[in-house]
Design an enzyme around this catalytic site. Structure first.
Site: not given
Ligand code: DMJ
Length: 669
Positions: A300, A304, A433, A569, A658
């Site tokens: 995370e 981020r 994912d 998403e 992501t």
């Molecule tokens: C985000 O932190 C990122 O997109 C991660 O890959 C999946 N979860 C959240 C958004 O849903």
């Protein structure tokens, strides 16, 4: 007249002129009166032949005509110069510049006064000095974009004014001339497998300033308005904290690192929100401290914080963000000190220690395989290969592991043995994912050379087709289910909706055309996960009906799954689909979703909230939490989806991590 009458040898430094007898001094007497001169001239003239006089007259006439002509044309030019006010002359300077507007402001030096923008100047600006901090292998090259700052400053101001106008008048016009973040990533980047020797510059050095700016439209303005509303809540009640609790007008802390603020930095940049950006930047400069005794989740904080800082560095060219990225990157490195080199899930960034969760020595597969884009980029920028080495090792190891099912991976991996655990369960949702997403994206980031990544990606998509695709009833929507020990489950997380976008990105990069076909069918399904629900918002998880039942839709929702966390998403995939197909229906679907977020999740005093019940429009049960990815991802993808400017984060030059933070492709297509 001097005649050289002095005694001694004749000097040669004089001119001798012989005059006629009458003009000789003393002959006829020298008289310099006007009358004498007039008479003498007249006499001379009379002595000339008629032909001589005609030639002289002709010459005089000719010279007079030339004189008149040149006086008239110079006079005009002179008049226009002298008549133009100083103001007008000065205004020509910016006009000249704005014909090729720079879309990315020039960088601000780490030690510069960041509130100020240098004025436009006709002179070429001097190169900024290199900012040198830290060891020499981490030196940062100063970017060279100061001429662009003022233009960006102006366009940001225009955006601000227009948003105001729009609020008041609800105007329908497209008005803003700003091309957004048009970025020219660095060329000639070394391949990822090569030794990194030279630190790299940010990617936004040269904008494509030959192109016409694409106007911002009404839907993009609505996104800007939504962002500002969300930001207002964060600023008023949660400034510098991780997440806003918009209903209780307070905040929650996860890592205590201003997560929302960092996640939102590049969104503000892309949306052109200069003031908000500057304010947030100041917080990063003065208050963001990583030297804290706090446990953070490696994945995370990488996607981020590290991702957000790196992309903001690329967009702004401001070395402050790279300095902070290096700091957090270094502090996360202890996570890789495990027997298997598969990183632990948690790191104490103050103490430099890492550990798995209390109840297990496993890490999540998606987490250890979705930090690569960021660490690889950090190596490229700093010239320090240790970041890339650590994450590449994870990928190489996972590539060789057994326990996959036609390219599909289990959800857990053990940090001691390095083996997959909990075998037999396969999903493209939570815990797996972004493994699939990052296989493709690393391959693209590195210039499509790392064949193992591509192999694993292609094999996995075949695995999805073989094991996880089914069609629902009654509308026969193609969806991605799960497999548990040989049993198919028609369960699909909203998280899986990243897949259409990723498939489309792969097809755009030359992979199988049927990936695009699959993307088209899957994005329709993801849209239906919104459209078939009472609030028009998707739940966290749906179950698809495999058999037609009277009065039943395709989508079923269990009580425990009917929350919505403002996730990105589907909007993310809509953005890719619109970019690659130009089909306006994708924009329309995204527009519906934005309106429903406004209808059911917007908190009047500022901010948006996740909700507990997407099936109850009269009471969606607000949860009192605004996730950082709403600003980092959802609204950013909305803004990009509504844009018709392919250069607003050009997908041949940038790859989104992501968490929707764009990082440069090392060898752009
Ligand atoms: C985000 O932190 C990122 O997109 C991660 O890959 C999946 N979860 C959240 C958004 O849903």
């Amino acid at each position: 007249m001097y005649s050289g009458a002095a005694a001694g040898p004749p000097r040669r430094d004089f001119i001798s002129v012989t005059l006629g007898p009458e003009e000789a001094v003393g002959v006829g007497g020298y008289n310099n009166s006007k009358a004498w001169r007039r008479r003498s001239c007249w006499r001379k003239w009379k002595q000339l032949s008629r032909l001589q006089r005609s030639i002289i007259l002709f010459l005089f006439a000719f010279l007079a005509v030339c004189g008149v002509i040149s006086y008239t044309s110079m006079g005009e030019a002179w008049k226009s110069i002298t008549n133009k006010s100083l103001d007008e002359q000065e205004q020509e300077i910016p006009r000249l510049k704005l014909e090729n507007p720079a879309v990315l402001p020039a960088p601000q030096k780490g030690d510069a006064n960041h509130g100020d923008y240098p004025e436009l100047s006709l002179q070429k600006p001097p190169k900024l000095p290199h900012v040198r901090r830290g060891p020499s292998n981490l030196q940062i090259k100063a970017p060279q974009r100061d001429t662009r700052l003022k233009t960006r400053h102006d366009t940001m101001r225009v955006v601000e004014e227009l948003v105001e106008v729009d609020k008041v008048e609800k105007t329908e016009k497209s008005i803003i001339s700003w091309r957004g973040a048009v970025i020219e990533p660095e060329q000639n980047t070394e391949s990822p497998s090569n030794k990194i020797t030279e630190p790299e510059k940010p990617s936004s050095v040269e904008a494509e300033d030959q192109k016409e700016p694409v106007p911002i439209n009404e839907r993009q303005l609505a996104v800007i308005e939504a962002f500002r509303h969300a930001w207002k809540g964060y600023k008023d009640f949660a400034w510098g904290h991780d997440e806003l609790k918009p209903l209780s007008k307070s905040y929650s802390e996860w890592f205590g690192l201003g997560l929302t603020l960092i996640d939102a930095l590049d969104t503000m940049w892309i949306l052109g929100l200069k003031e908000e950006f500057e304010e947030a930047r100041k917080w990063v400069e003065n208050d963001l401290v990583f030297d804290k005794n706090v446990d953070v989740n490696l994945f995370e904080s990488t996607i981020r914080i590290l991702g957000g800082l790196l992309s903001t560095y690329h967009l702004s060219g401001d070395s402050l963000f790279l300095e902070k990225a290096k700091d957090i990157g270094n502090r996360l490195m202890p996570a890789f000190k495990t027997p298997s080199k598969i990183p632990y899930s948690d790191v104490n960034i103050g103490r430099g220690t890492a550990h798995p969760p209390r109840w297990t020595s496993d890490s999540t597969v998606a987490e250890v395989t979705s930090i690569q884009l960021e660490f690889r980029e950090l190596s490229r920028l700093t010239g320090d290969e240790k970041f890339q080495k650590a994450v590449d090792e994870v990928m190489k190891h996972v590539h060789t592991l057994s326990g996959k099912n036609d390219g599909l991976v289990p959800m857990f991996i053990n940090t001691n043995s390095g083996q997959f655990t909990h075998l037999g369960v396969y999903t493209l949702g939570a815990r797996a994912d972004s493994y699939y997403e990052y296989l493709l994206k690393q391959w693209i980031q590195g210039g499509k050379k790392e064949n193992e990544l591509l192999e694993d990606y292609m094999r996995a998509i075949e695995g999805v087709k073989k094991h996880l695709l089914q069609r629902s009833e009654p509308r026969k929507l193609t969806f991605v289910g799960e497999l548990a020990h040989g049993h198919f489950s028609a369960k699909m997380d909203h998280l899986v909706c990243f897949l259409p976008g990723t498939l489309a990105l792969g097809a755009h990069n030359g992979l199988a055309a049927d990936h695009m076909k699959l993307a088209e069918t899957l994005i329709e399904t993801c849209y239906q996960m919104y459209a078939q629900v009472e609030t028009g918002l998707s739940p966290e998880i749906v179950h698809f009906n495999l058999h037609a039942q009277k009065g039943h839709k395709d989508v079923e929702i269990k009580p425990a799954d009917r929350h919505n966390l403002l996730r990105p998403e589907t909007v993310e995939s809509l953005f890719y689909m619109y970019r690659f197909t130009g089909d306006k229906k994708y924009q329309d679907w995204g527009w519906e979703i934005l309106q429903n977020f406004n209808r059911y999740t917007r908190v009047p005093t500022g901010g948006y909230t996740s909700i507990n019940n997407v099936q109850n429009p009269s009471n969606p049960e607000p949860r009192d939490k605004m996730e950082s990815f709403f600003l980092g991802e959802t609204l950013k993808y909305m803004f990009l989806l509504f844009s018709d400017d392919v250069d607003l984060i050009n997908l041949d030059k940038y790859i989104f991590n992501t968490e929707a933070h764009p990082l440069p492709i090392w060898v752009p297509a």
